[in-house]
Design a protein around this motif. Structure first.
Motif, PDB file in Angstrom:
ATOM      1  N   ARG A 185       0.846  -1.186   0.000  1.00 25.91           N
ATOM      2  CA  ARG A 185       0.000   0.000   0.000  1.00 25.91           C
ATOM      3  C   ARG A 185       0.883   1.238   0.000  1.00 25.91           C
ATOM      4  O   ARG A 185       1.875   1.305   0.726  1.00 25.91           O
ATOM      5  N   LEU A 186       0.523   2.222  -0.799  1.00 23.11           N
ATOM      6  CA  LEU A 186       1.170   3.532  -0.790  1.00 23.11           C
ATOM      7  C   LEU A 186       0.116   4.551  -0.397  1.00 23.11           C
ATOM      8  O   LEU A 186      -1.032   4.464  -0.820  1.00 23.11           O
ATOM      9  N   ARG A 187       0.496   5.506   0.436  1.00 24.67           N
ATOM     10  CA  ARG A 187      -0.455   6.512   0.879  1.00 24.67           C
ATOM     11  C   ARG A 187       0.194   7.889   0.861  1.00 24.67           C
ATOM     12  O   ARG A 187       1.425   7.992   0.875  1.00 24.67           O
ATOM     13  N   PRO A 188      -0.603   8.935   0.829  1.00 25.22           N
ATOM     14  CA  PRO A 188      -0.025  10.290   0.815  1.00 25.22           C
ATOM     15  C   PRO A 188       0.774  10.547   2.088  1.00 25.22           C
ATOM     16  O   PRO A 188       0.452  10.039   3.168  1.00 25.22           O
ATOM     17  N   GLU A 243       1.495  12.871   4.878  1.00 26.03           N
ATOM     18  CA  GLU A 243       0.832  13.995   5.519  1.00 26.03           C
ATOM     19  C   GLU A 243       1.306  14.151   6.947  1.00 26.03           C
ATOM     20  O   GLU A 243       1.494  13.174   7.663  1.00 26.03           O
TER      21      GLU A 243
END
Length: 90
Positions: free
Chosen positions: A10-13, A15
C-alpha cells in the motif's frame, strides 16, 4: 537501498498531523516527547536509542514544517533540551 514502488502492499499520501491535534495547548514538550506523541505514544514512554532516533527523524521535519504555529522555551541548562508548544494566538 531503494525499493521498487511495486514491492509495497500500500502507498499513501505523506501527511503531517496538525500541531493542535498533537499537543496540549497548555503544555510544553521536548522534541523527544513530541516524537512519541506523533506516533500515538505517551510522552514518557521508554524507548531504545535506535527507535528514538527513528522517531526523531519524523519529529524534526514536523517541527520545522509547523514552526509558524509553535513557540520555544529555552532549556534550563546547556545540557538539557528546549521545549516546544503551541503558539498562543490570542
Amino acid at each position: 537501498m531503494p525499493r521498487q514502488k511495486s514491492s509495497f502492499d500500500r502507498l499513501r499520501p505523506f501527511e503531517f498531523r496538525e500541531p493542535a491535534d498533537v499537543l496540549d495547548p497548555d503544555a510544553m514538550y521536548t522534541v523527544y516527547e513530541i516524537a512519541r506523541l506523533l506516533q500515538g505514544l505517551e510522552p514518557d514512554t521508554e524507548l531504545d536509542v535506535e527507535t528514538e532516533g527513528i522517531l526523531l527523524d519524523w519529529a524534526i521535519p514536523w517541527l520545522v514544517t509547523n514552526a509558524d504555529e509553535l513557540c520555544f522555551g529555552d532549556p534550563e541548562s546547556d545540557d538539557e533540551p528546549g521545549h516546544y508548544g503551541l503558539l498562543d494566538t490570542e
